[in-house]
Design a protein around this motif. Structure first.
Motif, mmCIF file in Angstrom:
data_model
loop_
_atom_site.group_PDB
_atom_site.id
_atom_site.type_symbol
_atom_site.label_atom_id
_atom_site.label_comp_id
_atom_site.label_asym_id
_atom_site.label_seq_id
_atom_site.Cartn_x
_atom_site.Cartn_y
_atom_site.Cartn_z
ATOM 1 N N PHE A 1 57.956 52.815 53.315
ATOM 2 C CA PHE A 1 57.178 52.879 52.004
ATOM 3 C C PHE A 1 56.780 51.847 51.633
ATOM 4 C CE2 PHE A 1 60.558 56.486 51.126
ATOM 5 C CZ PHE A 1 59.841 57.537 51.828
ATOM 6 N N LEU A 2 57.281 50.496 51.360
ATOM 7 C CA LEU A 2 56.673 49.549 50.965
ATOM 8 C C LEU A 2 55.487 48.945 51.984
ATOM 9 C CD1 LEU A 2 59.935 47.594 50.102
ATOM 10 C CD2 LEU A 2 58.263 48.646 48.627
ATOM 11 N N ASN A 3 55.539 49.128 53.136
ATOM 12 C CA ASN A 3 54.610 48.764 53.895
ATOM 13 C C ASN A 3 53.280 49.656 53.678
ATOM 14 O OD1 ASN A 3 55.530 46.768 55.502
ATOM 15 N ND2 ASN A 3 56.330 48.253 56.966
ATOM 16 N N GLU A 4 53.473 50.927 53.260
ATOM 17 C CA GLU A 4 52.409 51.818 52.889
ATOM 18 C C GLU A 4 51.677 51.308 51.550
ATOM 19 O OE1 GLU A 4 53.855 55.799 52.607
ATOM 20 O OE2 GLU A 4 52.824 56.421 54.634
ATOM 21 N N ALA A 5 52.650 51.098 50.752
ATOM 22 C CA ALA A 5 52.264 50.579 49.399
ATOM 23 C C ALA A 5 51.409 49.304 49.590
ATOM 24 C CB ALA A 5 53.526 50.317 48.636
ATOM 25 N N VAL A 6 51.771 48.202 50.198
ATOM 26 C CA VAL A 6 51.135 47.138 50.526
ATOM 27 C C VAL A 6 49.492 47.202 51.102
ATOM 28 C CG1 VAL A 6 50.948 44.913 51.621
ATOM 29 C CG2 VAL A 6 53.018 45.530 50.480
ATOM 30 N N ALA A 7 49.581 48.321 51.982
ATOM 31 C CA ALA A 7 48.390 48.907 52.771
ATOM 32 C C ALA A 7 47.419 49.486 51.808
ATOM 33 C CB ALA A 7 48.969 49.708 53.936
ATOM 34 N N GLY A 8 48.060 50.163 50.698
ATOM 35 C CA GLY A 8 47.088 50.761 49.788
ATOM 36 C C GLY A 8 46.586 49.959 48.625
ATOM 37 N N VAL A 9 46.853 48.738 48.544
ATOM 38 C CA VAL A 9 46.320 47.774 47.649
ATOM 39 C C VAL A 9 45.071 47.155 47.985
ATOM 40 C CG1 VAL A 9 46.550 45.995 46.082
ATOM 41 C CG2 VAL A 9 48.497 47.459 46.374
ATOM 42 N N SER A 10 43.795 47.260 47.550
ATOM 43 C CA SER A 10 42.738 46.611 48.050
ATOM 44 C C SER A 10 42.834 45.140 47.811
ATOM 45 C CB SER A 10 41.626 47.258 47.262
ATOM 46 O OG SER A 10 41.407 47.114 45.862
ATOM 47 N N ASP A 11 43.413 44.560 46.803
ATOM 48 C CA ASP A 11 43.396 43.101 46.355
ATOM 49 C C ASP A 11 44.852 42.476 45.899
ATOM 50 O OD1 ASP A 11 42.786 40.594 45.952
ATOM 51 O OD2 ASP A 11 41.431 40.925 44.399
ATOM 52 N N ILE A 12 45.490 42.340 47.094
ATOM 53 C CA ILE A 12 47.027 42.056 46.543
ATOM 54 C C ILE A 12 47.138 40.836 45.589
ATOM 55 C CG2 ILE A 12 49.286 41.038 47.752
ATOM 56 C CD1 ILE A 12 48.837 43.240 49.812
ATOM 57 N N PRO A 13 46.327 39.914 45.565
ATOM 58 C CA PRO A 13 46.313 38.905 44.607
ATOM 59 C C PRO A 13 46.288 39.661 42.914
ATOM 60 C CG PRO A 13 45.187 37.975 46.471
ATOM 61 C CD PRO A 13 45.405 39.306 46.521
ATOM 62 N N TRP A 14 45.582 40.474 43.022
ATOM 63 C CA TRP A 14 45.627 41.265 41.508
ATOM 64 C C TRP A 14 46.988 41.660 41.189
ATOM 65 C CZ3 TRP A 14 41.188 44.841 40.367
ATOM 66 C CH2 TRP A 14 39.779 44.455 40.622
ATOM 67 N N ILE A 15 47.835 42.170 41.906
ATOM 68 C CA ILE A 15 49.094 42.333 41.776
ATOM 69 C C ILE A 15 49.928 41.208 40.898
ATOM 70 C CG2 ILE A 15 51.422 43.217 42.486
ATOM 71 C CD1 ILE A 15 50.000 44.732 44.462
ATOM 72 N N PHE A 16 49.865 40.100 41.740
ATOM 73 C CA PHE A 16 50.400 38.994 41.427
ATOM 74 C C PHE A 16 50.014 38.326 39.924
ATOM 75 C CE2 PHE A 16 51.753 39.649 45.730
ATOM 76 C CZ PHE A 16 53.062 39.973 45.672
ATOM 77 N N ARG A 17 48.785 38.457 39.836
ATOM 78 C CA ARG A 17 47.987 37.801 38.638
ATOM 79 C C ARG A 17 48.007 38.834 37.513
ATOM 80 N NH1 ARG A 17 43.729 36.262 42.375
ATOM 81 N NH2 ARG A 17 42.668 37.949 41.854
ATOM 82 N N GLY A 18 48.845 40.033 37.604
ATOM 83 C CA GLY A 18 48.951 40.927 36.408
ATOM 84 C C GLY A 18 47.749 41.642 36.211
ATOM 85 N N GLN A 19 46.630 41.859 36.971
ATOM 86 C CA GLN A 19 45.630 42.370 36.757
ATOM 87 C C GLN A 19 45.357 44.065 37.041
ATOM 88 O OE1 GLN A 19 43.134 39.823 39.044
ATOM 89 N NE2 GLN A 19 42.102 38.998 37.261
ATOM 90 N N LEU A 20 46.503 44.461 37.759
ATOM 91 C CA LEU A 20 46.861 45.955 37.754
ATOM 92 C C LEU A 20 48.033 46.439 36.558
ATOM 93 C CD1 LEU A 20 46.671 46.359 41.678
ATOM 94 C CD2 LEU A 20 44.973 47.029 39.949
ATOM 95 N N GLY A 21 47.300 47.203 35.732
ATOM 96 C CA GLY A 21 48.177 47.787 34.738
ATOM 97 C C GLY A 21 49.012 49.089 35.027
ATOM 98 N N GLU A 22 49.978 49.273 34.169
ATOM 99 C CA GLU A 22 50.723 50.689 34.764
ATOM 100 C C GLU A 22 49.970 51.835 34.488
ATOM 101 O OE1 GLU A 22 54.466 48.848 32.171
ATOM 102 O OE2 GLU A 22 53.972 51.006 31.824
#
Length: 120
Positions: A85-106
């Motif tokens: 599930f986590l591998n699928e979640a990571v694969a589904g994100v187009s720009d991973i640094p956005w997550i860590f910069r908080g640029q993807l909201g709930e």
């Protein structure tokens, strides 16, 4: 949404201490024990069936490495499923640094809440 009388409900992630306290209840532990299946190693490549010699605490600590604060991943999902599930979640994100910069909201249509946890 006022027209439907809805309001937000935030659920915080579980902590390691909360998991350790929960498994002290024998009835709960007997139900969730099959999901605490990491084994004697927390190495991602070494997921294996747990041995009977490991304590409840060791098994919870090892599974926490993979499940983090998600009680669903900890108690309802095998370690192999969590990794999938986590591998699928990571694969589904187009720009991973956005997550860590908080640029993807709930409420973002691209939010992947399985990759984020909040501890208070």
């Amino acid at each position: 949404d006022r027209s439907n009388k809805l309001r937000a409900h935030n659920v915080v992630s579980w902590t390691l201490d909360e998991y350790l306290e929960a498994v002290q209840y024998d009835k709960l532990y007997k139900v969730v024990e099959p999901m605490l299946d990491v084994g004697s190693s927390t190495d991602v490549k070494a997921v294996k069936e747990a041995t009977k010699n490991e304590t409840e605490e060791e098994r919870v600590r090892q599974k926490f490495y993979f499940a983090g604060g998600s009680c669903r991943y900890m108690f309802e999902t095998t370690t192999a499923e969590v990794m999938h599930f986590l591998n699928e979640a990571v694969a589904g994100v187009s720009d991973i640094p956005w997550i860590f910069r908080g640029q993807l909201g709930e409420s973002s249509p691209t939010a992947v809440n399985r990759l984020m946890a909040t501890f208070y």
